[in-house]
Scaffold this motif. Structure first.
Motif, PDB file in Angstrom:
ATOM      1  N   SER A  29       0.830  -1.206   0.000  1.00  0.00           N
ATOM      2  CA  SER A  29       0.000   0.000   0.000  1.00  0.00           C
ATOM      3  C   SER A  29       0.863   1.254   0.000  1.00  0.00           C
ATOM      4  O   SER A  29       2.057   1.210   0.297  1.00  0.00           O
ATOM      5  CB  SER A  29      -0.917  -0.002   1.217  1.00  0.00           C
ATOM      6  N   ASN A  30       0.232   2.385  -0.312  1.00  0.00           N
ATOM      7  CA  ASN A  30       0.929   3.668  -0.270  1.00  0.00           C
ATOM      8  C   ASN A  30       1.624   3.874   1.062  1.00  0.00           C
ATOM      9  O   ASN A  30       2.788   4.272   1.131  1.00  0.00           O
ATOM     10  CB  ASN A  30      -0.056   4.815  -0.489  1.00  0.00           C
ATOM     11  N   ASN A  33       4.701   1.593   1.546  1.00  0.00           N
ATOM     12  CA  ASN A  33       5.809   2.016   0.686  1.00  0.00           C
ATOM     13  C   ASN A  33       6.420   3.334   1.170  1.00  0.00           C
ATOM     14  O   ASN A  33       7.643   3.511   1.151  1.00  0.00           O
ATOM     15  CB  ASN A  33       5.326   2.171  -0.759  1.00  0.00           C
ATOM     16  N   LEU A  34       5.572   4.260   1.593  1.00  0.00           N
ATOM     17  CA  LEU A  34       6.072   5.538   2.093  1.00  0.00           C
ATOM     18  C   LEU A  34       6.876   5.356   3.375  1.00  0.00           C
ATOM     19  O   LEU A  34       7.904   6.015   3.568  1.00  0.00           O
ATOM     20  CB  LEU A  34       4.912   6.501   2.326  1.00  0.00           C
ATOM     21  N   ASP A 141      -2.608   7.919   7.244  1.00  0.00           N
ATOM     22  CA  ASP A 141      -3.106   7.295   6.020  1.00  0.00           C
ATOM     23  C   ASP A 141      -4.633   7.245   6.068  1.00  0.00           C
ATOM     24  O   ASP A 141      -5.241   6.192   6.271  1.00  0.00           O
ATOM     25  CB  ASP A 141      -2.523   5.884   5.882  1.00  0.00           C
ATOM     26  N   ARG A 164      -5.874   9.363   0.045  1.00  0.00           N
ATOM     27  CA  ARG A 164      -5.567   8.678  -1.215  1.00  0.00           C
ATOM     28  C   ARG A 164      -6.774   7.987  -1.837  1.00  0.00           C
ATOM     29  O   ARG A 164      -6.692   7.431  -2.924  1.00  0.00           O
ATOM     30  CB  ARG A 164      -4.453   7.654  -1.009  1.00  0.00           C
ATOM     31  N   ASN A 194      -3.402  12.331  -3.410  1.00  0.00           N
ATOM     32  CA  ASN A 194      -2.753  11.719  -4.577  1.00  0.00           C
ATOM     33  C   ASN A 194      -3.519  11.973  -5.870  1.00  0.00           C
ATOM     34  O   ASN A 194      -3.301  11.283  -6.865  1.00  0.00           O
ATOM     35  CB  ASN A 194      -2.530  10.221  -4.350  1.00  0.00           C
ATOM     36  N   GLN A 214       0.848  10.485  -8.049  1.00  0.00           N
ATOM     37  CA  GLN A 214       0.981   9.045  -7.849  1.00  0.00           C
ATOM     38  C   GLN A 214       2.427   8.622  -8.072  1.00  0.00           C
ATOM     39  O   GLN A 214       3.194   9.309  -8.737  1.00  0.00           O
ATOM     40  CB  GLN A 214       0.083   8.291  -8.846  1.00  0.00           C
TER      41      GLN A 214
END
Length: 245
Positions: A29-30, A33-34, A141, A164, A194, A214
């Motif tokens: 997921s974003n 990864n972040l 998030d 997001r 995003n 993105q």
């Protein structure tokens, strides 16, 4: 708690990523990864969502469900290091399941109770790592319900809200989320989105709302490389049309 070498300057503020999805799901997921990207330059704590009574009972028959409940009850180590500069914290708290409530005053009362227990566990994890809560930067998030009480129960250095998905159009979030997310956005120090659509939506509630676009791993789409054909596609005749998104 696992101890590993710190790979950052003591002057760098830690990031706390409060996520929608458990780290163990490994969905790429974003937020996940972040968190990995952030950890290249600073210490990061990825915080799993708190479990709730309904979910705990539903998952009790599975091994992972029983382990998750024990973590929520504080019966296991709740903060573990998964990589250099990167920790995962599972809150030692169990939320009261309240999304079905339509009485707003009662919902607000229990949501505040859930958030207080969540942040109590998080503050303890921050303390155990030797960090200071007022030196941490929180990156949400889309955790709108917990996020509403960040400044009251955690008081971080900065509090960023990341949007997001248009979650308030989803049936689960629509009733309470449509009134709470704007408040959470207004209470943030800044909002990141995003897409331009979500940035415009956030900007109605917070002037400092930015479209950060993105991300994409372009190297896995290099047309000059040869790739092995997946076995599940081999039997599909040409021409083939694919969709990724």
């Amino acid at each position: 708690m696992q101890k590993r070498k710190m790979m950052y300057s003591k002057e760098v503020e830690p990031y706390i990523v409060i996520a929608q999805q458990d780290w163990a799901l490994n969905l790429g997921s974003n937020a996940r990864n972040l968190a990995v990207e952030f950890s290249k330059t600073r210490p990061v704590m990825y915080v799993n969502p708190a479990t709730d009574i309904k979910s705990a009972f539903k998952q009790l028959k599975t091994g992972n469900g029983r382990k998750r409940l024990k973590l929520a009850l504080g019966m296991h180590v709740t903060t573990v290091q998964v990589a250099d500069n990167l920790w995962v914290h599972t809150p030692a708290s169990v939320n009261i399941s309240i999304n079905w409530l339509r009485n707003i005053s009662l919902y607000n009362l229990f949501n505040r109770r859930n958030s207080k227990a969540f942040f109590k566990s998080l503050r303890q994890a921050i303390k155990e790592l030797g960090w200071q809560h007022d030196k941490c930067i929180v990156f949400y998030d889309s955790q709108m319900f917990t996020g509403l009480y960040t400044k009251e129960f955690l008081r971080p250095l900065l509090n960023f809200y990341y949007i997001r998905d248009n979650l308030i159009e989803h049936p689960y979030f629509k009733f309470h989320g449509s009134r709470i997310e704007p408040k959470t956005i207004m209470d943030a120090d800044s909002v990141f989105a995003n897409s331009s659509y979500l940035a415009d939506y956030a900007r109605r509630h917070h002037y400092l709302s930015v479209d950060i676009g993105q991300g994409c791993e372009l190297d896995i789409y290099d047309a000059q490389r040869n790739y092995l054909q997946p076995t599940d596609l081999a039997a599909i005749p040409h021409p083939r049309i694919g969709y990724i998104g």
